[in-house]
Design a protein around this motif. Structure first.
Motif, PDB file in Angstrom:
ATOM      1  N   PRO A 224      76.080  39.453  47.911  1.00 14.18           N
ATOM      2  CA  PRO A 224      77.129  38.719  48.805  1.00 14.18           C
ATOM      3  C   PRO A 224      75.426  36.705  49.708  1.00 14.18           C
ATOM      4  O   PRO A 224      74.844  37.815  49.647  1.00 14.18           O
ATOM      5  CB  PRO A 224      76.944  39.744  50.033  1.00 14.18           C
ATOM      6  CG  PRO A 224      75.820  40.384  49.569  1.00 14.18           C
ATOM      7  CD  PRO A 224      75.879  40.742  49.417  1.00 14.18           C
ATOM      8  N   LYS A 225      76.941  36.122  50.134  1.00 16.70           N
ATOM      9  CA  LYS A 225      76.236  35.592  49.886  1.00 16.70           C
ATOM     10  C   LYS A 225      76.312  35.757  51.856  1.00 16.70           C
ATOM     11  O   LYS A 225      76.797  35.461  52.364  1.00 16.70           O
ATOM     12  CB  LYS A 225      77.161  33.952  49.615  1.00 16.70           C
ATOM     13  CG  LYS A 225      77.091  32.563  50.602  1.00 16.70           C
ATOM     14  CD  LYS A 225      78.144  31.809  50.509  1.00 16.70           C
ATOM     15  CE  LYS A 225      77.620  29.850  51.064  1.00 16.70           C
ATOM     16  NZ  LYS A 225      77.378  29.866  51.924  1.00 16.70           N
ATOM     17  N   LEU A 227      75.560  33.695  55.625  1.00 18.93           N
ATOM     18  CA  LEU A 227      75.990  32.811  56.076  1.00 18.93           C
ATOM     19  C   LEU A 227      75.191  31.797  57.086  1.00 18.93           C
ATOM     20  O   LEU A 227      74.999  31.087  57.210  1.00 18.93           O
ATOM     21  CB  LEU A 227      77.164  32.876  56.946  1.00 18.93           C
ATOM     22  CG  LEU A 227      78.175  33.953  55.933  1.00 18.93           C
ATOM     23  CD1 LEU A 227      79.539  34.910  56.519  1.00 18.93           C
ATOM     24  CD2 LEU A 227      78.960  32.928  54.877  1.00 18.93           C
ATOM     25  N   GLU A 269      77.904  37.908  53.938  1.00 22.81           N
ATOM     26  CA  GLU A 269      79.685  37.473  53.652  1.00 22.81           C
ATOM     27  C   GLU A 269      79.767  38.741  53.568  1.00 22.81           C
ATOM     28  O   GLU A 269      79.600  39.817  53.413  1.00 22.81           O
ATOM     29  CB  GLU A 269      79.648  36.635  52.388  1.00 22.81           C
ATOM     30  CG  GLU A 269      81.566  36.513  52.071  1.00 22.81           C
ATOM     31  CD  GLU A 269      81.604  35.539  50.845  1.00 22.81           C
ATOM     32  OE1 GLU A 269      81.558  33.927  50.832  1.00 22.81           O
ATOM     33  OE2 GLU A 269      80.365  35.826  49.854  1.00 22.81           O
ATOM     34  N   ASP A 271      80.675  40.767  55.893  1.00 19.55           N
ATOM     35  CA  ASP A 271      81.418  40.992  57.400  1.00 19.55           C
ATOM     36  C   ASP A 271      79.790  41.653  57.518  1.00 19.55           C
ATOM     37  O   ASP A 271      80.151  43.458  57.738  1.00 19.55           O
ATOM     38  CB  ASP A 271      82.359  41.573  58.172  1.00 19.55           C
ATOM     39  CG  ASP A 271      82.894  41.831  59.149  1.00 19.55           C
ATOM     40  OD1 ASP A 271      83.327  43.028  59.642  1.00 19.55           O
ATOM     41  OD2 ASP A 271      82.402  41.095  60.192  1.00 19.55           O
ATOM     42  N   TYR A 366      70.277  33.065  47.590  1.00 18.07           N
ATOM     43  CA  TYR A 366      70.476  34.148  48.244  1.00 18.07           C
ATOM     44  C   TYR A 366      69.879  34.304  49.233  1.00 18.07           C
ATOM     45  O   TYR A 366      69.364  34.411  50.149  1.00 18.07           O
ATOM     46  CB  TYR A 366      71.699  34.857  47.874  1.00 18.07           C
ATOM     47  CG  TYR A 366      73.260  34.032  47.928  1.00 18.07           C
ATOM     48  CD1 TYR A 366      74.310  35.331  46.847  1.00 18.07           C
ATOM     49  CD2 TYR A 366      73.361  32.895  48.380  1.00 18.07           C
ATOM     50  CE1 TYR A 366      75.101  34.218  46.942  1.00 18.07           C
ATOM     51  CE2 TYR A 366      74.768  32.526  47.498  1.00 18.07           C
ATOM     52  CZ  TYR A 366      75.572  33.117  46.676  1.00 18.07           C
ATOM     53  OH  TYR A 366      76.818  32.728  46.989  1.00 18.07           O
TER      54      TYR A 366
END
Lengths: 391, 111
Positions: A224-225, A227, A269, A271, A366
């Motif tokens: 996931p990215k 944030l 990303e 949550d 990432y």
């Protein structure tokens, strides 16, 4: 005796991986012939379809001594740097392993990609996020394969972590705690300071060992990215001339110019919250196991100091079965796989098959963004937003 | 949560680190004997902090007694708001930050 056919399904099936052979030997070069290059060359020497053709090191004579150690006196290594080696057309290299100190990762990778070579780059990817983006641009333009370190990706127990998360066994994952580190483990002595000097390393514990546990959890979560990052770094041990492992060489404290401890609180990303800390030195045995919390289950992965191989012990899934809270032990998978052979082989196979990179920059960016974010956030004392441009 | 404990409380310092065995909510005593991780004569070692067994009044009796004594004697509050305001600010901050998805700055006015 009557055979029970249904049992056949439970027979362990030896995965016969057909290793593709190139129609000719792949011509490999080395940029940097220091410590970690030894692990690369041992793996290459296990491969029948490889010829080690050339190597270079900015320390005069080091490349020659390195190849001599492995009985490869014929390897071309009379180059003062990578530019000279890459400019020699007679080598006809296919690929290079880049095993330099951190600050040379980006320049050497870019130069090699521009010279039309496939690149196996050691971790950490780069020092800064900006450098990583430049490397990715060179990668895209070259059309060549760039694979990045991270041999734990080939470990069956580490792969099991991703399988467990991706299978949905844990439900929706919302919180991850990872990291680790050593109590007295700053990698420095009077003859080796490239890991601790800002000029050569650029980043300390975060890049040297932090990247491993970050990769473990990021890849398990499906890359996931990130944030936002709120980060902290410190260097109390590295800057202490009395640090016990300096063995009286107080000048190492003067040279120390990176982090020996880093921590971050990272929003991902999807949550997910990531709570991370890593140390080269600390007054503690371990900051804790890696834990992955989900709505249906939680995974505890016993800690190791730097996560550069396999897990620290059998994992446990904490979950509810028939209304009872219980734990399921995940047995350790004992495998004969040599992680370094697997890492090198995956790179070679990708070259031969024209496949995609086994450990691609699109994922590792990432990891780099988090390390870079921790450093930048720590500098200003506030959270930063992670921005990764289109490449 | 689907785990037994998210970990012990650890306090890291330049000369030593303290590990405090976890309890579920920390509303009483510690989860076990604490350990100080430190260096003695160049060796890494741990010093166990023994559990103090005191046979005095219960924690709740002491809490009420300290309050009564402060009222009777006109002495400062035993657990003053000037300290607990920081605790509250963090809890409030977590809720606010979670809502906006960004870090928040804690601002406590002059009282």
């Amino acid at each position: 005796m009557k055979q029970d056919r249904s049992l056949d399904a439970y027979k362990s099936i030896q995965e016969e991986k057909k290793t593709p052979r190139a129609d000719r030997k792949l011509r490999i070069g080395f940029i940097g012939t220091g410590g970690i290059a030894h692990a690369h060359i041992r793996a290459y020497l296990h491969m029948p379809d490889v010829e080690i053709v050339a190597g270079c090191d900015i320390v005069p004579g080091r490349a020659a001594a390195f190849f001599k150690e492995f009985g490869l006196e014929g390897v071309r290594c009379d180059y003062k740097d990578h530019t000279e080696m890459l400019a020699d057309p007679s080598l006809a290299l296919d690929a290079v392993s880049i095993c330099t100190y951190n600050r040379q990762h980006a320049p050497c990778a870019i130069a090699a990609l521009k010279a039309g070579l496939h690149v196996l780059l050691e971790k950490p990817f780069t020092v800064t996020l900006d450098e990583a983006i430049e490397v990715m641009r060179a990668e895209k333009e070259s059309g060549k394969i760039l694979s990045i370190g991270f041999q734990p990706r080939f470990d069956e127990n580490m792969k099991m972590i991703r399988k467990i998360v991706q299978s949905g066994e844990l439900g929706k994952v919302y919180y991850v705690q990872t990291g680790g580190g050593r109590r007295r483990g700053i990698p420095a002595n009077p003859a080796k300071t490239s890991f601790i000097e800002d000029e050569t390393a650029g980043v300390g514990a975060l890049g040297d060992i932090g990247c491993y546990s970050l990769d473990l959890v990021l890849h398990a979560l499906g890359d996931p990215k990130p944030l936002t990052v709120s980060g902290y770094v410190s260097n109390y041990f590295g800057k202490d001339p009395g640090y016990v492992a300096y063995r009286g060489h107080g000048e190492l404290a003067d040279k120390f110019g990176v982090d020996d401890f880093g921590a971050g609180f990272i929003r991902l990303e999807g949550d997910v919250m990531l709570d991370f800390r890593i140390s080269w030195a600390m007054n503690m045995d371990t900051p804790g196991d890696t834990i992955i919390l989900g709505t249906k289950g939680g995974l505890r992965i016993p800690s190791t100091d730097c996560w550069n191989g396999t897990v620290g012990g059998p994992m446990k899934i904490y979950h509810e079965v028939d209304g009872q809270q219980t734990e399921t032990v995940v047995p350790i998978i004992n495998q004969p796989v040599n992680l370094w052979d697997a890492k090198i082989r995956s790179f070679l196979d990708a070259i031969i098959e024209g496949g995609s990179s086994p450990v691609p920059s699109t994922q590792i960016i990432y990891n780099q963004a988090i390390i870079d974010g921790i450093v930048r956030s720590a500098t200003i004392g506030k959270e930063i937003e992670i921005e990764i441009p289109e490449i | 949560m689907n785990i037994d404990t998210p970990g012990d409380t650890i306090i890291l310092g330049t000369k030593g680190g303290l590990r405090i065995p976890s309890t579920d909510c920390w509303n009483g005593s510690v989860g076990g004997p604490m350990k100080i991780y430190h260096e003695v004569c160049g060796l890494q070692t741990e010093t166990v902090v023994p559990i103090i067994n005191d046979h005095g009044p219960s924690l709740f009796d002491r809490k009420i007694r300290s309050f009564l004594d402060a009222c009777k004697n006109g002495t400062p509050a035993p657990v003053p708001s000037s300290q607990i305001i920081y605790n509250q600010a963090i809890l409030d901050g977590i809720a606010k930050s979670a809502k906006v998805g960004r870090e928040v700055e804690i601002v406590i006015p002059e009282i």
